[in-house]
Design a protein around this motif. Structure first.
Motif, PDB file in Angstrom:
ATOM      1  N   LEU A   6       0.851  -1.188   0.000  1.00 35.40           N
ATOM      2  CA  LEU A   6       0.000   0.000   0.000  1.00 35.40           C
ATOM      3  C   LEU A   6       0.884   1.234   0.000  1.00 35.40           C
ATOM      4  O   LEU A   6       1.805   1.345   0.816  1.00 35.40           O
ATOM      5  CB  LEU A   6      -0.899   0.008   1.229  1.00 35.40           C
ATOM      6  CG  LEU A   6      -1.828   1.217   1.364  1.00 35.40           C
ATOM      7  CD1 LEU A   6      -3.059   1.024   0.488  1.00 35.40           C
ATOM      8  CD2 LEU A   6      -2.249   1.434   2.809  1.00 35.40           C
ATOM      9  N   LEU A   7       0.623   2.171  -0.914  1.00 36.32           N
ATOM     10  CA  LEU A   7       1.374   3.427  -0.995  1.00 36.32           C
ATOM     11  C   LEU A   7       0.399   4.589  -0.801  1.00 36.32           C
ATOM     12  O   LEU A   7      -0.562   4.734  -1.561  1.00 36.32           O
ATOM     13  CB  LEU A   7       2.060   3.551  -2.363  1.00 36.32           C
ATOM     14  CG  LEU A   7       3.023   2.425  -2.754  1.00 36.32           C
ATOM     15  CD1 LEU A   7       3.521   2.628  -4.185  1.00 36.32           C
ATOM     16  CD2 LEU A   7       4.200   2.347  -1.784  1.00 36.32           C
ATOM     17  N   HIS A   8       0.639   5.409   0.210  1.00 35.43           N
ATOM     18  CA  HIS A   8      -0.205   6.591   0.479  1.00 35.43           C
ATOM     19  C   HIS A   8       0.685   7.816   0.407  1.00 35.43           C
ATOM     20  O   HIS A   8       1.642   7.953   1.164  1.00 35.43           O
ATOM     21  CB  HIS A   8      -0.843   6.484   1.857  1.00 35.43           C
ATOM     22  CG  HIS A   8      -1.932   7.486   2.117  1.00 35.43           C
ATOM     23  ND1 HIS A   8      -1.796   8.845   1.876  1.00 35.43           N
ATOM     24  CD2 HIS A   8      -3.201   7.329   2.597  1.00 35.43           C
ATOM     25  CE1 HIS A   8      -2.916   9.466   2.207  1.00 35.43           C
ATOM     26  NE2 HIS A   8      -3.782   8.572   2.640  1.00 35.43           N
ATOM     27  N   THR A   9       0.351   8.749  -0.524  1.00 32.71           N
ATOM     28  CA  THR A   9       1.266   9.859  -0.778  1.00 32.71           C
ATOM     29  C   THR A   9       0.794  11.185  -0.178  1.00 32.71           C
ATOM     30  O   THR A   9       0.993  12.241  -0.748  1.00 32.71           O
ATOM     31  CB  THR A   9       1.532  10.020  -2.284  1.00 32.71           C
ATOM     32  OG1 THR A   9       0.317  10.292  -2.967  1.00 32.71           O
ATOM     33  CG2 THR A   9       2.155   8.757  -2.845  1.00 32.71           C
ATOM     34  N   GLY A  10       0.208  11.112   1.005  1.00 35.40           N
ATOM     35  CA  GLY A  10       0.019  12.328   1.771  1.00 35.40           C
ATOM     36  C   GLY A  10      -1.377  12.921   1.770  1.00 35.40           C
ATOM     37  O   GLY A  10      -2.263  12.500   1.047  1.00 35.40           O
ATOM     38  N   ASP A  11      -1.522  13.973   2.597  1.00 42.26           N
ATOM     39  CA  ASP A  11      -2.815  14.490   3.021  1.00 42.26           C
ATOM     40  C   ASP A  11      -3.592  13.365   3.687  1.00 42.26           C
ATOM     41  O   ASP A  11      -4.703  13.012   3.314  1.00 42.26           O
ATOM     42  CB  ASP A  11      -3.582  15.146   1.879  1.00 42.26           C
ATOM     43  CG  ASP A  11      -3.099  16.564   1.593  1.00 42.26           C
ATOM     44  OD1 ASP A  11      -2.132  17.013   2.255  1.00 42.26           O
ATOM     45  OD2 ASP A  11      -3.665  17.231   0.718  1.00 42.26           O
ATOM     46  N   LEU A  12      -2.943  12.836   4.713  1.00 41.28           N
ATOM     47  CA  LEU A  12      -3.552  11.816   5.553  1.00 41.28           C
ATOM     48  C   LEU A  12      -4.725  12.378   6.330  1.00 41.28           C
ATOM     49  O   LEU A  12      -5.661  11.650   6.676  1.00 41.28           O
ATOM     50  CB  LEU A  12      -2.512  11.282   6.539  1.00 41.28           C
ATOM     51  CG  LEU A  12      -1.193  10.761   5.954  1.00 41.28           C
ATOM     52  CD1 LEU A  12      -0.135  10.660   7.048  1.00 41.28           C
ATOM     53  CD2 LEU A  12      -1.408   9.411   5.296  1.00 41.28           C
ATOM     54  N   THR A  13      -4.691  13.681   6.593  1.00 42.71           N
ATOM     55  CA  THR A  13      -5.660  14.327   7.476  1.00 42.71           C
ATOM     56  C   THR A  13      -6.267  15.558   6.808  1.00 42.71           C
ATOM     57  O   THR A  13      -5.842  15.971   5.731  1.00 42.71           O
ATOM     58  CB  THR A  13      -4.975  14.772   8.779  1.00 42.71           C
ATOM     59  OG1 THR A  13      -4.074  15.858   8.484  1.00 42.71           O
ATOM     60  CG2 THR A  13      -4.196  13.644   9.430  1.00 42.71           C
ATOM     61  N   ALA A  14      -7.246  16.143   7.514  1.00 42.88           N
ATOM     62  CA  ALA A  14      -7.819  17.406   7.049  1.00 42.88           C
ATOM     63  C   ALA A  14      -6.964  18.585   7.480  1.00 42.88           C
ATOM     64  O   ALA A  14      -6.761  19.531   6.708  1.00 42.88           O
ATOM     65  CB  ALA A  14      -9.245  17.567   7.578  1.00 42.88           C
ATOM     66  N   SER A  15      -6.436  18.537   8.725  1.00 43.82           N
ATOM     67  CA  SER A  15      -5.646  19.674   9.205  1.00 43.82           C
ATOM     68  C   SER A  15      -4.558  19.287  10.191  1.00 43.82           C
ATOM     69  O   SER A  15      -4.061  20.143  10.929  1.00 43.82           O
ATOM     70  CB  SER A  15      -6.572  20.723   9.859  1.00 43.82           C
ATOM     71  OG  SER A  15      -7.267  20.161  10.970  1.00 43.82           O
ATOM     72  N   GLY A  16      -4.173  18.036  10.234  1.00 43.14           N
ATOM     73  CA  GLY A  16      -3.014  17.634  11.017  1.00 43.14           C
ATOM     74  C   GLY A  16      -3.205  17.541  12.503  1.00 43.14           C
ATOM     75  O   GLY A  16      -2.224  17.410  13.251  1.00 43.14           O
ATOM     76  N   ARG A  17      -4.443  17.578  12.989  1.00 42.69           N
ATOM     77  CA  ARG A  17      -4.677  17.437  14.420  1.00 42.69           C
ATOM     78  C   ARG A  17      -4.333  16.021  14.868  1.00 42.69           C
ATOM     79  O   ARG A  17      -4.442  15.058  14.104  1.00 42.69           O
ATOM     80  CB  ARG A  17      -6.142  17.739  14.747  1.00 42.69           C
ATOM     81  CG  ARG A  17      -6.575  19.167  14.454  1.00 42.69           C
ATOM     82  CD  ARG A  17      -5.919  20.150  15.390  1.00 42.69           C
ATOM     83  NE  ARG A  17      -6.434  21.514  15.202  1.00 42.69           N
ATOM     84  CZ  ARG A  17      -5.937  22.576  15.819  1.00 42.69           C
ATOM     85  NH1 ARG A  17      -4.927  22.434  16.675  1.00 42.69           N
ATOM     86  NH2 ARG A  17      -6.439  23.784  15.608  1.00 42.69           N
ATOM     87  N   VAL A  18      -3.936  15.892  16.148  1.00 42.56           N
ATOM     88  CA  VAL A  18      -3.559  14.583  16.678  1.00 42.56           C
ATOM     89  C   VAL A  18      -4.686  13.581  16.507  1.00 42.56           C
ATOM     90  O   VAL A  18      -4.470  12.426  16.103  1.00 42.56           O
ATOM     91  CB  VAL A  18      -3.154  14.706  18.162  1.00 42.56           C
ATOM     92  CG1 VAL A  18      -3.050  13.327  18.806  1.00 42.56           C
ATOM     93  CG2 VAL A  18      -1.826  15.444  18.299  1.00 42.56           C
ATOM     94  N   SER A  19      -5.911  13.989  16.799  1.00 41.64           N
ATOM     95  CA  SER A  19      -7.045  13.070  16.683  1.00 41.64           C
ATOM     96  C   SER A  19      -7.224  12.594  15.246  1.00 41.64           C
ATOM     97  O   SER A  19      -7.591  11.434  14.999  1.00 41.64           O
ATOM     98  CB  SER A  19      -8.337  13.753  17.172  1.00 41.64           C
ATOM     99  OG  SER A  19      -8.612  14.916  16.407  1.00 41.64           O
ATOM    100  N   GLN A  20      -6.955  13.473  14.291  1.00 36.10           N
ATOM    101  CA  GLN A  20      -7.087  13.103  12.882  1.00 36.10           C
ATOM    102  C   GLN A  20      -5.980  12.135  12.460  1.00 36.10           C
ATOM    103  O   GLN A  20      -6.228  11.180  11.724  1.00 36.10           O
ATOM    104  CB  GLN A  20      -7.052  14.352  12.009  1.00 36.10           C
ATOM    105  CG  GLN A  20      -8.199  15.311  12.253  1.00 36.10           C
ATOM    106  CD  GLN A  20      -8.000  16.638  11.535  1.00 36.10           C
ATOM    107  OE1 GLN A  20      -7.038  16.824  10.789  1.00 36.10           O
ATOM    108  NE2 GLN A  20      -8.901  17.571  11.771  1.00 36.10           N
ATOM    109  N   ILE A  21      -4.754  12.410  12.919  1.00 36.57           N
ATOM    110  CA  ILE A  21      -3.642  11.514  12.598  1.00 36.57           C
ATOM    111  C   ILE A  21      -3.914  10.125  13.162  1.00 36.57           C
ATOM    112  O   ILE A  21      -3.730   9.110  12.483  1.00 36.57           O
ATOM    113  CB  ILE A  21      -2.314  12.065  13.145  1.00 36.57           C
ATOM    114  CG1 ILE A  21      -1.994  13.424  12.503  1.00 36.57           C
ATOM    115  CG2 ILE A  21      -1.170  11.086  12.874  1.00 36.57           C
ATOM    116  CD1 ILE A  21      -0.825  14.135  13.152  1.00 36.57           C
TER     117      ILE A  21
END
Length: 300
Positions: A52-67
């Motif tokens: 699996l390759l994921h190239t970023g924008d894992l989150t909406a705004s980088g909050r800990v809960s989102q990560i």
């Protein structure tokens, strides 16, 4: 949507397929890469595969809960190898930048648990979930017994200094740190190179010229990115023979954005299709690469 597959002698690319019955794995002499980007905290069905390759924008705004939400989702997927980089929505993972510029990214509420943020992507839980996070770094993987060794190099996006402005291209520093051409078999960047799957809704080509130049020298076999959602798709670039460059004579570029945007999304909605992240028109892109067993000492 109707199934859409592009076939080359040693590669098959599945852009559209039945999510409930994805194309079957082509067999032991092939490696299946499942490519996605720009999930922005959303989760959806992901077809099985070897890597699996994921190239970023894992989150909406980088909050800990989102990560944490995204990492829990990815760690729970069954792929034996999962490789991630950050995108411009994940800038809290660039701790040095965030400490200086957090007000330009999060305005009134600063995320203070920097150790927890980074631990989520590189810590014990990530390792148990078979997740590798790359930040101007590389990893060597062997997707199956006796298969080739793939050296995967990952470059996240870095922010521009102006207020809430992100670069559409990788930094010159990141490009300069690129690996020697002979070692780079697959390359992950958040943004596209200039002129390759980088056209915005308005028609502007916003990819990185420095990255495009570096790719000409490195010539990875596979280059996966996202960022420009509306330009999702694949493009095959054949490189000229000769000169000082080394590496593959052909690069498969994959814009694997999974969040709908642009005229294509509108057209699908007019057809009555439910258009959501990872859904019709924005599914993870499956790349099957012919990867026969190799003799010892000849694995790269």
């Amino acid at each position: 949507m109707d199934p859409e597959t592009i076939r080359l002698p040693d590669v098959a690319i599945h852009l559209s397929y039945d999510a409930d019955a994805p194309p079957p794995h082509p067999g032991s002499e092939w490696t299946r890469f499942v490519c996605l980007s720009d999930t922005h905290g959303r989760s959806f069905a992901v077809p099985p595969g070897d890597v699996l390759l994921h190239t970023g924008d894992l989150t909406a705004s980088g909050r800990v809960s989102q990560i944490k939400k995204t990492m829990d989702w990815i760690a729970g997927l069954a792929h034996p190898v999962k490789i991630l980089i950050a995108g411009n929505h994940d800038l809290t993972l660039d701790t040095a930048w965030y400490e200086k510029n957090w007000e330009n990214f999060h305005w009134a509420q600063k995320e203070v648990c920097w150790l927890h943020r980074t631990e989520l992507v590189v810590g014990a839980d990530a390792r148990r979930g078979r997740v590798a996070y790359l930040d101007n770094s590389s990893i060597e993987i062997r997707a199956k017994e006796n298969g080739r060794v793939w050296k995967v190099y990952g470059i996240p996006t870095y922010s521009a200094p102006s207020r809430r402005t992100r670069t559409f291209c990788e930094s010159r520093r990141a490009c300069a740190l690129s690996p020697p051409a002979l070692t780079c078999v697959a390359r992950l960047t958040h943004g596209p190179p200039h002129g390759v799957l980088d056209a915005t809704i308005g028609g502007a080509h916003v990819g990185c010229a420095d990255l495009a130049g570096r790719l000409h020298a490195v010539r990875p076999r596979l280059h996966v990115f996202g960022h420009i959602h509306e330009a999702r798709g694949v493009e095959v670039r054949d490189w000229p023979h000769g000169g000082d460059t080394v590496g593959s004579q052909r690069t498969l570029h994959v814009n694997a954005a999974t969040s709908p945007l642009g005229p294509k999304a509108g057209a699908l909605r007019k057809r009555g299709l439910s258009v959501g992240a990872g859904g019709p028109g924005w599914q993870p892109i499956i790349v099957d690469v012919f990867d026969p067993a190799v003799e010892k000492g000849d694995s790269k």
